[in-house]
Enzyme design. Structure first.
Site, PDB file in Angstrom:
ATOM      1  N   PHE A  12       0.821  -1.221   0.000  1.00 49.52           N
ATOM      2  CA  PHE A  12       0.000   0.000   0.000  1.00 49.52           C
ATOM      3  C   PHE A  12       0.857   1.273   0.000  1.00 49.52           C
ATOM      4  CE2 PHE A  12      -2.109   2.783   3.428  1.00 49.52           C
ATOM      5  CZ  PHE A  12      -2.677   3.646   2.506  1.00 49.52           C
ATOM      6  N   ASP A 135       3.676   4.603  14.705  1.00 47.25           N
ATOM      7  CA  ASP A 135       3.441   5.122  16.061  1.00 47.25           C
ATOM      8  C   ASP A 135       3.046   4.001  17.029  1.00 47.25           C
ATOM      9  OD1 ASP A 135       0.914   4.606  15.035  1.00 47.25           O
ATOM     10  OD2 ASP A 135       0.071   6.575  15.500  1.00 47.25           O
ATOM     11  N   SER A 160       3.413  -4.627  16.572  1.00 51.01           N
ATOM     12  CA  SER A 160       4.153  -3.440  17.025  1.00 51.01           C
ATOM     13  C   SER A 160       5.444  -3.831  17.741  1.00 51.01           C
ATOM     14  CB  SER A 160       3.270  -2.532  17.885  1.00 51.01           C
ATOM     15  OG  SER A 160       2.663  -3.236  18.933  1.00 51.01           O
ATOM     16  N   LYS A 163       7.936  -4.365  15.057  1.00 49.97           N
ATOM     17  CA  LYS A 163       8.395  -3.082  14.495  1.00 49.97           C
ATOM     18  C   LYS A 163       9.346  -2.393  15.481  1.00 49.97           C
ATOM     19  CE  LYS A 163       7.383  -1.316  11.092  1.00 49.97           C
ATOM     20  NZ  LYS A 163       7.889  -1.447   9.690  1.00 49.97           N
ATOM     21  N   GLY A 290      -5.833  -7.235  23.325  1.00 52.40           N
ATOM     22  CA  GLY A 290      -4.786  -6.227  23.575  1.00 52.40           C
ATOM     23  C   GLY A 290      -4.978  -4.936  22.784  1.00 52.40           C
TER      24      GLY A 290
HETATM   25  P1  NAD Z   1       1.427  -3.624   3.247  1.00 54.04           P
HETATM   26  O1  NAD Z   1       1.151  -4.842   4.067  1.00 54.04           O
HETATM   27  O2  NAD Z   1       0.357  -3.060   2.400  1.00 54.04           O
HETATM   28  O3  NAD Z   1       2.681  -3.909   2.288  1.00 54.04           O
HETATM   29  C1  NAD Z   1       3.812  -4.587   2.708  1.00 54.04           C
HETATM   30  C2  NAD Z   1       4.640  -4.926   1.483  1.00 54.04           C
HETATM   31  O4  NAD Z   1       5.824  -5.607   1.927  1.00 54.04           O
HETATM   32  C3  NAD Z   1       3.933  -5.876   0.508  1.00 54.04           C
HETATM   33  O5  NAD Z   1       4.149  -5.443  -0.814  1.00 54.04           O
HETATM   34  C4  NAD Z   1       4.621  -7.208   0.737  1.00 54.04           C
HETATM   35  O6  NAD Z   1       4.646  -8.035  -0.430  1.00 54.04           O
HETATM   36  C5  NAD Z   1       6.015  -6.771   1.141  1.00 54.04           C
HETATM   37  N1  NAD Z   1       6.702  -7.771   1.955  1.00 54.04           N
HETATM   38  C6  NAD Z   1       6.227  -8.446   3.030  1.00 54.04           C
HETATM   39  N2  NAD Z   1       7.152  -9.296   3.491  1.00 54.04           N
HETATM   40  C7  NAD Z   1       8.246  -9.152   2.703  1.00 54.04           C
HETATM   41  C8  NAD Z   1       9.534  -9.736   2.682  1.00 54.04           C
HETATM   42  N3  NAD Z   1       9.878 -10.687   3.573  1.00 54.04           N
HETATM   43  N4  NAD Z   1      10.413  -9.352   1.750  1.00 54.04           N
HETATM   44  C9  NAD Z   1      10.079  -8.406   0.836  1.00 54.04           C
HETATM   45  N5  NAD Z   1       8.881  -7.822   0.790  1.00 54.04           N
HETATM   46  C10 NAD Z   1       7.968  -8.186   1.717  1.00 54.04           C
HETATM   47  O7  NAD Z   1       1.965  -2.555   4.286  1.00 54.04           O
HETATM   48  P2  NAD Z   1       1.818  -0.961   4.278  1.00 54.04           P
HETATM   49  O8  NAD Z   1       0.562  -0.585   4.942  1.00 54.04           O
HETATM   50  O9  NAD Z   1       2.109  -0.459   2.923  1.00 54.04           O
HETATM   51  O10 NAD Z   1       3.012  -0.564   5.263  1.00 54.04           O
HETATM   52  C11 NAD Z   1       4.324  -0.359   4.762  1.00 54.04           C
HETATM   53  C12 NAD Z   1       5.251  -0.037   5.911  1.00 54.04           C
HETATM   54  O11 NAD Z   1       4.791   1.128   6.595  1.00 54.04           O
HETATM   55  C13 NAD Z   1       5.330  -1.143   6.972  1.00 54.04           C
HETATM   56  O12 NAD Z   1       6.654  -1.247   7.394  1.00 54.04           O
HETATM   57  C14 NAD Z   1       4.430  -0.645   8.090  1.00 54.04           C
HETATM   58  O13 NAD Z   1       4.875  -1.137   9.334  1.00 54.04           O
HETATM   59  C15 NAD Z   1       4.629   0.855   7.979  1.00 54.04           C
HETATM   60  N6  NAD Z   1       3.485   1.678   8.415  1.00 54.04           N
HETATM   61  C16 NAD Z   1       2.221   1.435   7.960  1.00 54.04           C
HETATM   62  C17 NAD Z   1       1.189   2.257   8.359  1.00 54.04           C
HETATM   63  C18 NAD Z   1      -0.222   2.052   7.849  1.00 54.04           C
HETATM   64  O14 NAD Z   1      -1.146   2.715   8.315  1.00 54.04           O
HETATM   65  N7  NAD Z   1      -0.459   1.201   6.869  1.00 54.04           N
HETATM   66  C19 NAD Z   1       1.423   3.324   9.245  1.00 54.04           C
HETATM   67  C20 NAD Z   1       2.731   3.538   9.695  1.00 54.04           C
HETATM   68  C21 NAD Z   1       3.764   2.714   9.263  1.00 54.04           C
END
Ligand code: NAD
Ligand code: TYD
Length: 349
Positions: A12, A135, A160, A163, A290
């Site tokens: 995403f 966060d 979390s 992370k 939780g």
């Molecule tokens: P998502 O789940 O939509 O996408 C994760 C992507 O990582 C996918 O394309 C997946 O194929 C890839 N992936 C997963 N495991 C993998 C691996 N072992 N090797 C290579 N690629 C791999 O997640 P998102 O919502 O786009 O979040 C992206 C980042 O931002 C994450 O690290 C998340 O912790 C952080 N984040 C997300 C949000 C939120 O609201 N979505 C908010 C703050 C931070």
């Protein structure tokens, strides 16, 4: 020309970031390394897939050979690490893969970056490892106060916690080896290409299919919502202007209870798409284990030091988002067939 190794760039936020950067800068190269788990989707990247300065590699961040080869094949200047397992509910059911990808995958990336960038005591000039975090590592707030960069880490879910573990490993590489790093911690994102296991796209998808809208607990948990493009802008600023070693919180003071979000989505769809979508679809279900009560970011540091500010107000962003899902029903149908159905049955049975 700077070369970015973006991991998780088919998910995403990652795909929004890749598109944002390639449209904004002509003089960069992006190498997108993604495992393509259930959450990764090359359909997200259709509009940039033929750009000459864009390369996709299917690979796992825990795989030393693949990551190290990516550094050898391209002269990488920046790593932007989005790759992660990202869904709290899945982490409650299957914590192991969260520890593996989020912690061990990040350590592998750090090692490969160090191998490529460190020559004796000297780091290659101009490089940086930016770790995209959340966060949620700060835990949960009471009714008042905000998360600052000084708030102690107190994660509760396996997601979390994994992370927080990865954040600390990134910090350790900064402290121990003097690797140039930054960590960003953003609040909940919403916008195009979000997988419909997360609250907002799940609500939109269920409204469009006349399915119940599951609300955990009393629906009064609070999240701080940020339009995904504003998060992409923040990451771009931190890469280019952030002080090495620093953490930056990202958020736009947009706190809403979950039930407010549910009603906002229902009202829009009721008014603009289908009169039969009403609050009757709301179904209060068992609370998440939780379940963190409230998240709220204090974004003063990134605002004051880097000049970042959010451009999209929630009222406009949520309309753009719902409209995007309405205009991209094929995408939604594509991602909700197959594995998603099994997940949904198990999760909400
Ligand atoms: P998502 O789940 O939509 O996408 C994760 C992507 O990582 C996918 O394309 C997946 O194929 C890839 N992936 C997963 N495991 C993998 C691996 N072992 N090797 C290579 N690629 C791999 O997640 P998102 O919502 O786009 O979040 C992206 C980042 O931002 C994450 O690290 C998340 O912790 C952080 N984040 C997300 C949000 C939120 O609201 N979505 C908010 C703050 C931070
Ligand atoms: P989510 O989108 O999973 O993000 P996070 O847990 O990372 O904040 O959930 C956002 C909020 O919505 C959270 O308080 C849990 C709640 N929620 C529901 O009430 N029902 C649902 O079906 C989902 C997926 C989430």
């Amino acid at each position: 020309m700077k070369t970015y190794l973006v991991t998780g760039g088919a998910g995403f936020i990652g795909s929004n970031f890749v598109i944002y950067m390639l449209k904004r800068y002509k003089d960069i190269k992006i190498i997108n390394l993604d495992k393509l788990t259930y959450a990764g989707n090359l359909e997200n990247l259709k509009e940039v897939e033929n750009y000459p300065n864009y390369v996709f590699i299917q690979g796992d961040i825990t795989d030393r050979e693949v990551v190290s080869k990516s550094f050898k094949d391209y002269s990488v200047d920046y790593v932007v690490n989005f790759a992660a397992e990202s869904h709290v509910d899945r982490s409650i059911r299957e914590p192991e893969v969260f520890a593996k990808t989020n912690v061990l995958g990040t350590v592998n990336l750090l090692n490969c970056a160090k191998e490529a960038w460190l020559d004796g005591e000297q780091w290659k000039p101009g490089v940086k490892f930016l770790h995209v975090s959340t966060d949620e590592v700060y835990g949960s707030l009471g009714e008042t106060g905000y998360f600052t960069e000084e708030t102690p880490l107190d994660p509760h879910s396996p997601y979390s916690a994994s992370k927080a573990g990865s954040d600390l490993m990134v910090k350790a590489y900064g402290d121990t080896y003097k690797m140039p790093i930054n960590i960003t911690r953003c609040s909940n994102n919403y916008g195009p290409y979000q997988f419909p296991e997360k609250l907002i796209p799940l609500l939109i998808n269920n409204c469009l299919n006349h399915r119940d809208l599951p609300v955990y607990g009393d629906g009064l948990n609070i999240r701080d919502w940020l339009y995904v493009e504003d998060h992409c802008k923040a990451i771009d600023m931190v890469i280019n202007k952030g002080l090495c070693g620093e953490v930056y919180n990202v958020g736009g003071h947009n706190e809403r209870t979950n039930i407010q979000i549910v009603k906002t989505v229902i009202n829009y769809i009721h008014e603009n798409v289908d009169k039969s979508v009403t609050e009757d679809l709301i179904k209060f279900v068992e609370d998440r284990k939780g379940h963190d009560r409230r998240y709220g970011i204090d974004p003063s540091k990134i605002k004051n030091e880097l000049g970042w500010y959010p451009e999209t107000r929630f009222e406009a962003g949520i309309v753009k988002t719902i409209q995007w899902y309405l205009d991209n029903k094929e995408w939604l149908e594509g991602v909700t067939s197959g594995e998603y159905r099994n997940y949904y049955e198990k999760m909400y049975k």
